[in-house]
Design a protein around this motif. Structure first.
Motif, PDB file in Angstrom:
ATOM      1  N   LEU B  26       0.790  -1.130  -0.143  1.00  0.00           N
ATOM      2  CA  LEU B  26       0.110  -0.009  -0.076  1.00  0.00           C
ATOM      3  C   LEU B  26       0.781   1.209  -0.036  1.00  0.00           C
ATOM      4  CD1 LEU B  26      -3.011  -0.241   2.598  1.00  0.00           C
ATOM      5  CD2 LEU B  26      -3.089   0.439   0.193  1.00  0.00           C
ATOM      6  N   LEU B  27       1.846   1.342   1.015  1.00  0.00           N
ATOM      7  CA  LEU B  27       2.905   2.398   1.001  1.00  0.00           C
ATOM      8  C   LEU B  27       3.803   2.452  -0.177  1.00  0.00           C
ATOM      9  CD1 LEU B  27       4.113   2.781   4.758  1.00  0.00           C
ATOM     10  CD2 LEU B  27       2.458   3.990   3.502  1.00  0.00           C
ATOM     11  N   LEU B  28       4.092   1.577  -0.589  1.00  0.00           N
ATOM     12  CA  LEU B  28       4.841   1.580  -1.843  1.00  0.00           C
ATOM     13  C   LEU B  28       4.299   2.076  -3.163  1.00  0.00           C
ATOM     14  CD1 LEU B  28       6.958  -1.671  -1.928  1.00  0.00           C
ATOM     15  CD2 LEU B  28       7.716   0.501  -1.640  1.00  0.00           C
ATOM     16  N   GLU B  29       3.074   1.494  -3.347  1.00  0.00           N
ATOM     17  CA  GLU B  29       2.024   1.936  -4.370  1.00  0.00           C
ATOM     18  C   GLU B  29       1.818   3.553  -4.261  1.00  0.00           C
ATOM     19  OE1 GLU B  29      -1.373  -0.195  -4.349  1.00  0.00           O
ATOM     20  OE2 GLU B  29      -0.621  -1.992  -5.333  1.00  0.00           O
ATOM     21  N   ASP B  30       1.546   4.208  -2.976  1.00  0.00           N
ATOM     22  CA  ASP B  30       1.476   5.528  -2.801  1.00  0.00           C
ATOM     23  C   ASP B  30       2.667   6.330  -3.061  1.00  0.00           C
ATOM     24  OD1 ASP B  30      -0.171   7.612  -1.143  1.00  0.00           O
ATOM     25  OD2 ASP B  30       1.851   7.673  -0.180  1.00  0.00           O
ATOM     26  N   GLN B  31       3.932   5.657  -2.617  1.00  0.00           N
ATOM     27  CA  GLN B  31       4.903   6.433  -2.879  1.00  0.00           C
ATOM     28  C   GLN B  31       5.383   6.560  -4.486  1.00  0.00           C
ATOM     29  OE1 GLN B  31       7.665   7.733  -0.183  1.00  0.00           O
ATOM     30  NE2 GLN B  31       5.743   8.142   0.155  1.00  0.00           N
ATOM     31  N   ARG B  32       5.117   5.442  -5.166  1.00  0.00           N
ATOM     32  CA  ARG B  32       5.442   5.557  -6.491  1.00  0.00           C
ATOM     33  C   ARG B  32       4.421   6.302  -7.344  1.00  0.00           C
ATOM     34  NH1 ARG B  32       6.294  -0.779  -6.064  1.00  0.00           N
ATOM     35  NH2 ARG B  32       8.566  -0.806  -5.678  1.00  0.00           N
ATOM     36  N   ALA B  33       3.166   6.377  -6.811  1.00  0.00           N
ATOM     37  CA  ALA B  33       2.296   7.654  -7.427  1.00  0.00           C
ATOM     38  C   ALA B  33       2.905   8.774  -7.238  1.00  0.00           C
ATOM     39  CB  ALA B  33       0.888   7.485  -6.737  1.00  0.00           C
ATOM     40  N   GLY B  34       3.357   9.021  -6.089  1.00  0.00           N
ATOM     41  CA  GLY B  34       3.917  10.308  -5.743  1.00  0.00           C
ATOM     42  C   GLY B  34       5.256  10.738  -6.533  1.00  0.00           C
ATOM     43  N   GLN B  35       6.012   9.686  -6.472  1.00  0.00           N
ATOM     44  CA  GLN B  35       7.159   9.767  -7.470  1.00  0.00           C
ATOM     45  C   GLN B  35       6.960  10.087  -8.941  1.00  0.00           C
ATOM     46  OE1 GLN B  35       9.533   6.290  -7.642  1.00  0.00           O
ATOM     47  NE2 GLN B  35      11.533   7.202  -7.542  1.00  0.00           N
ATOM     48  N   LEU B  62      14.740   8.212  -1.262  1.00  0.00           N
ATOM     49  CA  LEU B  62      13.815   7.222  -1.053  1.00  0.00           C
ATOM     50  C   LEU B  62      13.006   6.940  -2.092  1.00  0.00           C
ATOM     51  CD1 LEU B  62      13.306   5.497   1.358  1.00  0.00           C
ATOM     52  CD2 LEU B  62      12.072   7.292   2.501  1.00  0.00           C
ATOM     53  N   TYR B  63      11.757   7.506  -2.237  1.00  0.00           N
ATOM     54  CA  TYR B  63      10.943   7.648  -3.499  1.00  0.00           C
ATOM     55  C   TYR B  63      10.740   9.092  -3.881  1.00  0.00           C
ATOM     56  CZ  TYR B  63      10.094   2.545  -3.224  1.00  0.00           C
ATOM     57  OH  TYR B  63      10.413   1.252  -2.995  1.00  0.00           O
ATOM     58  N   LEU B  64      10.184  10.093  -2.846  1.00  0.00           N
ATOM     59  CA  LEU B  64       9.980  11.086  -3.215  1.00  0.00           C
ATOM     60  C   LEU B  64      11.216  12.171  -2.678  1.00  0.00           C
ATOM     61  CD1 LEU B  64       7.087  10.122  -3.174  1.00  0.00           C
ATOM     62  CD2 LEU B  64       6.483  12.523  -2.947  1.00  0.00           C
ATOM     63  N   THR B  65      11.397  13.149  -3.335  1.00  0.00           N
ATOM     64  CA  THR B  65      12.734  13.993  -3.100  1.00  0.00           C
ATOM     65  C   THR B  65      12.340  15.500  -3.077  1.00  0.00           C
ATOM     66  OG1 THR B  65      14.833  14.797  -4.281  1.00  0.00           O
ATOM     67  CG2 THR B  65      12.803  13.958  -5.869  1.00  0.00           C
TER      68      THR B  65
END
Lengths: 269, 269
Positions: B26-35, B62-65
């Motif tokens: 769930l968190l990974l999907e969220d982070q990838r969408a943000g990225q 991480l994912y976002l920067t």
């Protein structure tokens, strides 16, 4: 006797668990820092200006939320507020919510804002926001309710951009949706927005919600849930704390969508 | 024989693993969408205007920067660019980077921007950005390099706000840091910023980095790493692809800090 393969799978599970725990903690810390920042930049709650009280709460589905709200005194002394819901939820929507907040603040307080004589209205803010959001290459749009309260002339001015549910006005023992509709911002170049207006009652509360609130209402169908909202607000006599309690917002978790609620009120019994 | 407690611990580990996997996905999907959203709203790379080529890359820790950059043509026809580094990294810094991007764009293209006769400079942008970021209740500050390229007069105008490493100009087989320093934005009310200026060489490249780049240089101490940067750029003859390769940016992962690099160039051999 356990077989060797089971032992391996036991060890593998433990190792994987440890690895995943580490990774997960990293992400959780990151999300919590983001969540904290979102809280920091939200306006104070409760807040009072010109006899009007503002209360709000935001319940994210995950950690970060695309629901956002802001309120402040305009340079001309009137009170300004909005509640916005970026399509989707989570971090990506949270990023867009920063654009919404900043664009609105830049339009009102930013460079050269003092050089214009145009009187600010909810529709002029939404028209501008729509144009500016379209300059970004994002696939997200935003629904919002934008309101200006003039306490000198006791006027309520508002504009709705594709937002559900509509704001609910409670006054004199009655609660009803305000009218108004328009397209979401950040979708179409040619969207136009128009203001709605009414006299502000001496005693009232005005409740704004993001559509996530419809998930916590017990009614089965969306349309009956929406209709239940004014009833709930009437039963709560328009009172913020009472509405929070009746919606169970203090204890809800693992919601499928973000929930944001903003209530402004004056002279409630 | 395995004891019962071991069996329970086996089952517990497997169950916990499954639960954690679900949460983590769930968190990974969220982070990838943000990225993905962060990538979407970055300017095109490569991009060319007025004979100047722009190349950039961003490697998130991480994912976002919180590293961000932007470049475009100003209303007066000059070229504008910046590279910014929000303190910290991850989602919270990414949220602030949206404020940076939007505030700069609003200042330049926003409401009433056409009503001013003031000539835009890197220092005027940073002075404005500093004031506007301070209106937000965040505990993050931002270092950045802001540059304006005037290809008609062949002038390079820049301003540095607490940013390390300094930009590196490569021309005629030599590479050197540009001068200039100032306080980060979003920290102090009274920060002032001043422009630096030089004639733009006919053939050159100008490289801007966030400080994360210092982590990938092999030298032991920070100061020698910094000094190594112009040497590396000289060895790479100022060429973007060559610099990326020598820094190993294409293959680096699990970095302690975000890395952003922006190179503009003209007439490189």
């Amino acid at each position: 006797m356990h077989s060797t393969s089971q032992q391996i799978s036991h060890e593998t599970a433990s190792e994987e668990l440890l690895f995943l725990q580490k990774q997960h903690i990293l992400l959780l810390e990151d999300q919590r820092a983001g969540q904290q920042l979102q809280q920091q930049i939200r306006p104070k709650t409760p807040w009072e200006a010109q006899g009007i009280r503002f209360d709000h709460c935001v319940v994210p589905a995950l950690y970060l939320t695309g629901d956002s709200l802001d309120y402040f005194v305009l340079p001309d002394g009137r009170l300004f507020l909005y509640l916005a819901d970026v399509s989707g939820h989570g971090t990506a929507s949270a990023l867009i919510s920063m654009l919404v907040k900043n664009t609105v603040r830049e339009f009102i307080f930013g460079a050269h804002a003092q050089h214009t004589d145009a009187v600010l209205t909810p529709a002029s803010v939404l028209t501008y926001l729509n144009q500016r959001l379209l300059t970004y290459d994002s696939d997200r749009h935003v629904t919002l309710i934008c309101v200006i309260v003039d306490t000198v002339q006791d006027l309520l001015l508002w504009c709705v951009a594709g937002h559900l549910p509509s704001p609910v006005l409670y006054s004199d023992g009655r609660a009803a949706f305000l009218c108004g509709k328009g397209q979401p911002v950040g979708l179409f170049e040619n969207s136009t927005y128009s203001n709605e207006q009414m006299t502000l009652p001496q005693a009232f509360s005005l409740s704004l919600f993001s559509d996530g609130v419809l998930e916590v209402l017990p009614e089965k169908h969306l349309i009956t849930r929406e209709a239940a909202l004014p009833k709930l607000i009437r039963a709560a006599q328009g009172d913020y704390t009472n509405i929070v309690q009746r919606l169970g917002l203090a204890n809800c978790s693992n919601m499928p969508d973000d929930i944001a609620m903003l209530v402004l009120s004056r002279n409630l019994a």
